[in-house]
Design a protein around this motif. Structure first.
Motif, mmCIF file in Angstrom:
data_model
loop_
_atom_site.group_PDB
_atom_site.id
_atom_site.type_symbol
_atom_site.label_atom_id
_atom_site.label_comp_id
_atom_site.label_asym_id
_atom_site.label_seq_id
_atom_site.Cartn_x
_atom_site.Cartn_y
_atom_site.Cartn_z
ATOM 1 N N LEU A 150 0.767 -1.142 -0.112
ATOM 2 C CA LEU A 150 -0.068 -0.180 0.025
ATOM 3 C C LEU A 150 0.934 1.088 0.002
ATOM 4 N N ALA A 151 2.063 1.195 0.604
ATOM 5 C CA ALA A 151 2.935 2.503 0.514
ATOM 6 C C ALA A 151 3.174 2.924 -0.788
ATOM 7 N N GLY A 152 3.141 2.065 -1.615
ATOM 8 C CA GLY A 152 3.339 2.630 -2.923
ATOM 9 C C GLY A 152 2.325 3.470 -3.601
ATOM 10 N N HIS A 153 1.076 3.409 -2.911
ATOM 11 C CA HIS A 153 -0.211 4.355 -3.322
ATOM 12 C C HIS A 153 -0.056 5.562 -2.923
ATOM 13 N N ALA A 154 0.621 5.793 -1.833
ATOM 14 C CA ALA A 154 0.727 7.193 -1.122
ATOM 15 C C ALA A 154 0.924 8.289 -1.887
ATOM 16 N N PRO A 155 2.042 8.356 -2.585
ATOM 17 C CA PRO A 155 2.230 9.609 -3.294
ATOM 18 C C PRO A 155 1.333 9.815 -4.445
ATOM 19 N N HIS A 156 0.438 8.743 -5.219
ATOM 20 C CA HIS A 156 -0.470 9.029 -5.787
ATOM 21 C C HIS A 156 -1.676 9.637 -5.235
ATOM 22 N N VAL A 157 -2.086 9.186 -3.952
ATOM 23 C CA VAL A 157 -3.153 9.850 -3.263
ATOM 24 C C VAL A 157 -2.868 11.228 -2.722
ATOM 25 N N ARG A 158 -1.464 11.511 -2.484
ATOM 26 C CA ARG A 158 -1.293 12.921 -1.968
ATOM 27 C C ARG A 158 -1.356 13.818 -3.207
ATOM 28 N N ALA A 159 -0.924 13.551 -4.507
ATOM 29 C CA ALA A 159 -1.162 14.291 -5.513
ATOM 30 C C ALA A 159 -2.630 14.724 -5.835
ATOM 31 N N LEU A 160 -3.384 13.477 -5.742
ATOM 32 C CA LEU A 160 -4.584 13.736 -6.086
ATOM 33 C C LEU A 160 -5.274 14.971 -4.881
ATOM 34 N N VAL A 161 -4.907 14.799 -3.819
ATOM 35 C CA VAL A 161 -5.618 15.651 -2.832
ATOM 36 C C VAL A 161 -5.144 17.039 -2.984
ATOM 37 N N ARG A 162 -3.605 17.050 -3.101
ATOM 38 C CA ARG A 162 -3.173 18.313 -3.385
ATOM 39 C C ARG A 162 -3.879 19.129 -4.380
ATOM 40 N N ALA A 163 -4.079 18.497 -5.559
ATOM 41 C CA ALA A 163 -4.582 19.056 -6.787
ATOM 42 C C ALA A 163 -5.691 19.559 -6.471
ATOM 43 N N ARG A 164 -6.687 18.979 -5.593
ATOM 44 C CA ARG A 164 -8.063 19.346 -5.417
ATOM 45 C C ARG A 164 -8.124 20.361 -4.371
ATOM 46 N N VAL A 165 -7.112 20.546 -3.326
ATOM 47 C CA VAL A 165 -6.935 21.626 -2.306
ATOM 48 C C VAL A 165 -6.552 22.730 -3.309
ATOM 49 N N ASP A 166 -5.575 22.764 -4.363
ATOM 50 C CA ASP A 166 -5.215 24.005 -4.919
ATOM 51 C C ASP A 166 -6.302 24.277 -5.717
ATOM 52 N N ALA A 167 -7.169 23.480 -6.170
ATOM 53 C CA ALA A 167 -8.234 24.171 -7.130
ATOM 54 C C ALA A 167 -9.458 24.903 -6.251
ATOM 55 N N MET A 168 -9.390 24.716 -4.925
ATOM 56 C CA MET A 168 -10.563 25.420 -4.212
ATOM 57 C C MET A 168 -10.008 26.284 -3.170
ATOM 58 N N ILE A 169 -8.615 26.386 -2.844
ATOM 59 C CA ILE A 169 -7.927 27.318 -1.840
ATOM 60 C C ILE A 169 -8.323 28.717 -1.910
ATOM 61 N N ASP A 170 -8.478 29.290 -3.048
ATOM 62 C CA ASP A 170 -8.528 30.535 -3.119
ATOM 63 C C ASP A 170 -10.075 31.002 -3.359
ATOM 64 N N ARG A 171 -11.123 30.015 -3.058
ATOM 65 C CA ARG A 171 -12.291 30.259 -3.361
ATOM 66 C C ARG A 171 -13.151 30.625 -2.186
ATOM 67 N N GLY A 172 -12.666 30.435 -1.158
ATOM 68 C CA GLY A 172 -13.251 30.679 0.271
ATOM 69 C C GLY A 172 -14.550 30.144 0.529
ATOM 70 N N GLU A 173 -14.934 28.936 -0.397
ATOM 71 C CA GLU A 173 -16.216 28.104 0.017
ATOM 72 C C GLU A 173 -16.107 26.892 -0.743
ATOM 73 N N ALA A 174 -16.799 25.965 -0.075
ATOM 74 C CA ALA A 174 -16.753 24.811 -1.097
ATOM 75 C C ALA A 174 -17.568 23.381 -0.218
ATOM 76 N N ASP A 175 -18.290 22.874 -1.236
ATOM 77 C CA ASP A 175 -18.790 21.451 -0.676
ATOM 78 C C ASP A 175 -17.581 20.510 -0.636
ATOM 79 N N LEU A 176 -17.316 20.117 0.388
ATOM 80 C CA LEU A 176 -16.075 19.320 0.479
ATOM 81 C C LEU A 176 -16.409 17.712 -0.113
ATOM 82 N N VAL A 177 -17.499 17.329 -0.088
ATOM 83 C CA VAL A 177 -17.908 16.035 -0.783
ATOM 84 C C VAL A 177 -17.599 16.307 -2.218
ATOM 85 N N ALA A 178 -18.239 17.525 -2.774
ATOM 86 C CA ALA A 178 -18.030 17.691 -4.318
ATOM 87 C C ALA A 178 -16.677 17.823 -4.636
#
Ligand code: FES
Length: 760
Positions: free
Chosen positions: A125-153
């Protein structure tokens, strides 16, 4: 279903008869809806559901333990009987979902599970961690300057979905279409759709079935594909008898849902709970080391899998009720996770809770969720990114809605807002990259520590320092029970164990520290440096030295500084109005702490034995005069405790409970032998080499076992011993428990022969 006698006698309460798993109470909070059952009616017949409902932790664990008596065959059965029209629609799609890993019986289940477990090992499973991190980071990047979000979507649904596809080796496809299919599958299996809704759902399920078949065919054509489903396809090619074509198709559909929907819902529950508890959220932002435990506590408190089903293969007693052969059972794991018989203060969300990983959200035994460590990894990474990059995020006032069904639960939306101008990385861009990773597997209780400050420091007697510690972060220190201790973490990073001895209701933790000049230096440091305002950290409290409050009589025996837990026990027995005697030995009155308090509060029960006055406690006589069934609690020097264990041999009708603070010698591989370890609940056999403990081997196999001291002192790693002869090396089980051979402490004890069988 109950037999006629049971119906006639109408043995169940009004609350049980009214219970409706599709009603608003259960949908809003399944654990709360079953409080009446946990408290007084742990197993009852639900007319609405046509199932026996089981709500307590111990009963549900027993059911999970025995897949032969409690078959999982009905796990994927439609909980609401389908209409003929619905069946006709499903037939038009050739829908034929049959057995998968979750609903197959033994022995084939264990055989398949063993063959398919490799990809779930922590190293894999350790081999999947960088992929998970990259996916999460990209989505936080996309919303971080918006000031609001539906975290589920914005994050919580899509990341687990993409991770699942990568893990399975399934090509990425139309996300929205698959989400709609997942909803249809959940409602089809665990919901109560109306007849009109059933038709629409049946079309969704039928399309999902055909979609899964199409993806499968594409994947079969790719001979070099990687991922868990490709492992299954290869197994199908090599052994069509074991991994049949239908099994492959059924797994393909079920696993796409199972691999992401539960994690997505768990993430939504987690973010809701943590943002609702601002103090917990801020503690996590300040101390990311708490994240693995906080994730686990959210899984316990508000897990996404709230119930599983089983069917009885013969008449069987559960919780004092006879469930007839063929009886369908709904085990509400959400209720088990709030059972006070298993968890202290179970309704509180406590991110420091040390035994939280014992929750049943992942199931238990041979059908425990194989993907649990992948889910944990995703939730930890999502929480770590959000607490680090958006610590000022707040929950928007909102009404939460849930997909109406019996078994899976998470809010459909989690609306949040924040002020982008306050984003920490606008001040320090490096924060975006400053990620922290965590080991794969259950949380390590050793990573938990609270900040405290010395509020009071005074000399109790010549060699004993009295301390009172209070919290520094505004979160009240948790309550504790008589016999509990804390681990105090010194500035050197070393920890020392001290029993709590405060008066009932006293704020802060009171403890007493004996100065040991020949010791390892911890007590010297505290005597020389601790003063009001000194900052320290601590873990706990935990209690491995418990009073049996139901025992007919109690004898308390203290030697020297061993008076600290004994004093708390005396307070408790006095508060309960019980009979007790307190025997206190010491070198001299000048070295015996708390004499004034004992004389004030416990004079009638107190007998003192100061050595320099020639007073000696006669243990033989003490045991001889102890009433049958009594509990003797003792804490003090090892010599005294050994003598008490010896004296207790003559009184098997008396329970001796002792607290040791020093372990037996550590494992010496040169003197050990390897042995086989059969796990009866999981149906697998492991090898314990000479240089590994049972606990280490279980962990490496992905089996969650609680542990604390890992020195045979606390008892938290105890497991049922079902076969073979143990070489007991712990200091926590009594001699009679060692002789009975029904329990084993897995962090230190081993096999005398070449095999042990344990309940795991
Ligand atoms: Fe404490 Fe095993 S972890 S006795």
């Amino acid at each position: 279903m109950p037999d006629d006698d049971q119906r006639g006698a109408c043995p169940f309460s009004e609350a049980a008869r009214r219970f409706d798993p599709f009603g608003p109470a259960y949908q809003a909070d399944p654990a709360e809806a079953l409080r009446f059952s946990r408290e007084g009616e742990p197993v009852f017949w639900s007319e609405v559901l046509g199932h026996w409902v089981v709500s307590r932790y111990g009963d549900i664990q027993d059911i999970f333990r025995d897949p032969l008596i409690f078959s999982p065959a009905n796990v994927l059965e439609k909980i609401t009987p389908p209409s003929d029209a619905m069946l006709a629609v499903l037939k038009s799609y050739d829908f034929n979902l049959q057995r998968t890993l979750v609903n197959e019986d033994e022995p084939v289940h264990t055989e398949r599970r063993r063959a398919l477990m490799g990809a779930f090992a922590p190293e894999a499973l350790a081999g999947h961690a960088p992929h998970v991190r990259a996916l999460v980071r990209a989505r936080v990047d996309a919303m971080i300057d918006r000031g609001e979000a539906d975290l589920v979507a914005a994050l919580l649904w899509e990341v687990p979905f993409l991770v699942a596809l990568q893990f399975l080796g399934v090509p990425e496809d139309d996300h929205d279409k698959l989400r709609a299919y997942s909803v249809a599958h959940t409602l089809n299996t665990w919901g109560r759709p109306t007849e009109a809704e059933q038709i629409e759902i049946a079309h969704g399920v039928g399309r999902f079935w055909q979609y899964a078949g199409g993806v499968l065919e594409r994947m079969k054509a790719d001979q070099r594909g990687t991922g868990w489903m490709h492992d299954m396809i290869r197994a199908n090619r090599e052994n069509r008898e074991v991994v049949t074509d239908n099994y492959l198709h059924s797994m393909m559909m079920a696993i796409i849902v199972a691999a992401h929907e539960t994690t997505a819902m768990a993430g939504a529950n987690m973010m809701r709970r943590l943002l609702e508890d601002r103090a917990a959220w801020e503690a996590l932002c300040a101390r990311p080391g708490l994240i693995p435990n906080a994730v686990e506590e959210c899984l316990r408190h508000s897990g996404s899998v709230v119930a599983w089903r089983r069917v009885a293969t013969r008449d069987v007693q559960v919780g004092g009720v006879t469930i007839p052969k063929g009886g369908k059972i709904l085990m509400v794991t959400a209720s088990a996770n709030h059972d006070p018989r298993r968890f202290d203060n179970p309704d509180a969300l406590d991110i420091w809770r040390e035994d939280t990983a014992a929750h049943l959200t992942f199931g238990y035994g041979s059908h425990q969720c194989m993907g649990k460590n992948l889910g944990r990894m995703e939730l930890r990474i999502m929480l770590e990114e959000l607490t680090r990059r958006l610590p000022h995020m707040e929950m928007v006032e909102q009404e939460f809605t849930f997909l109406p069904n019996t078994s899976f639960r998470g809010p459909e939306r989690v609306l949040v807002r924040w002020d982008p101008a306050l984003n920490p990385e606008r001040r320090d861009p490096a924060l975006r990259e400053a990620a922290r990773d965590f080991p794969i597997g259950p949380p390590d209780p050793k990573a938990l520590a609270r900040d405290v400050v010395v509020a009071e420091a005074h000399i109790e007697v010549e060699v004993v320092l009295g301390l009172v510690l209070t919290a520094t972060d505004g979160i009240p220190l948790p309550g504790w029970s008589a016999g509990a201790h804390v681990d105090l973490i010194l500035p050197s990073g070393e920890s020392r164990r001290y029993s709590l001895c405060g008066a009932p209701g006293e704020a802060g933790y009171r403890l007493a520290v004996l100065r040991e000049d020949q010791g390892r230096g911890g007590s010297r440091w505290l005597h020389d440096h601790a003063q009001p305002g000194t900052a320290l950290r601590l873990r706990g409290p935990r209690n491995h030295f418990r009073l049996d409050e139901d025992a007919p009589a109690h004898l308390l025996v203290a030697g020297g500084i061993g008076i600290t837990p004994i004093l708390a026990m005396a307070d408790r027995l006095q508060a309960l109005g019980r009979d007790y005697a307190l025997h206190y030995c010491g070198r001299s009155r000048g070295r015996m702490a708390f004499l004034d308090r004992l004389a004030r509060d416990h004079a009638a029960a107190l007998r003192l034995y100061p050595g320099d006055e020639g007073a000696r406690l006669d243990l033989e006589r003490l045991f001889a005069e102890t009433p049958r069934g009594a509990q003797i609690c003792a804490c003090g020097p090892a010599r005294m405790l050994d003598a008490m264990e010896e004296a207790a041999r003559a009184r098997p009708d008396v329970t001796l409970t002792i607290e040791h603070f020093t372990p037996k010698p550590a494992l010496d591989p040169a003197r050990e032998h390897a042995f086989a370890l059969d796990l009866s609940d999981s149906g697998i056999t492991l090898q314990v080499p000479a240089d590994r403990t049972i606990l280490q081997v279980l962990r490496a196999a992905g089996i969650d076992i609680a542990s604390d001291c890992e020195e045979g002192l606390c008892g938290s790693c105890e497991m049922p011993l079902l076969g073979g002869e143990a070489d007991h090396r712990d200091r926590v089980l009594s001699r009679s428990e060692h002789a009975a051979g029904r329990k084993i402490i897995t962090c230190c004890s081993r096999a005398r022969g070449d095999r042990l069988v344990i309940g795991a």
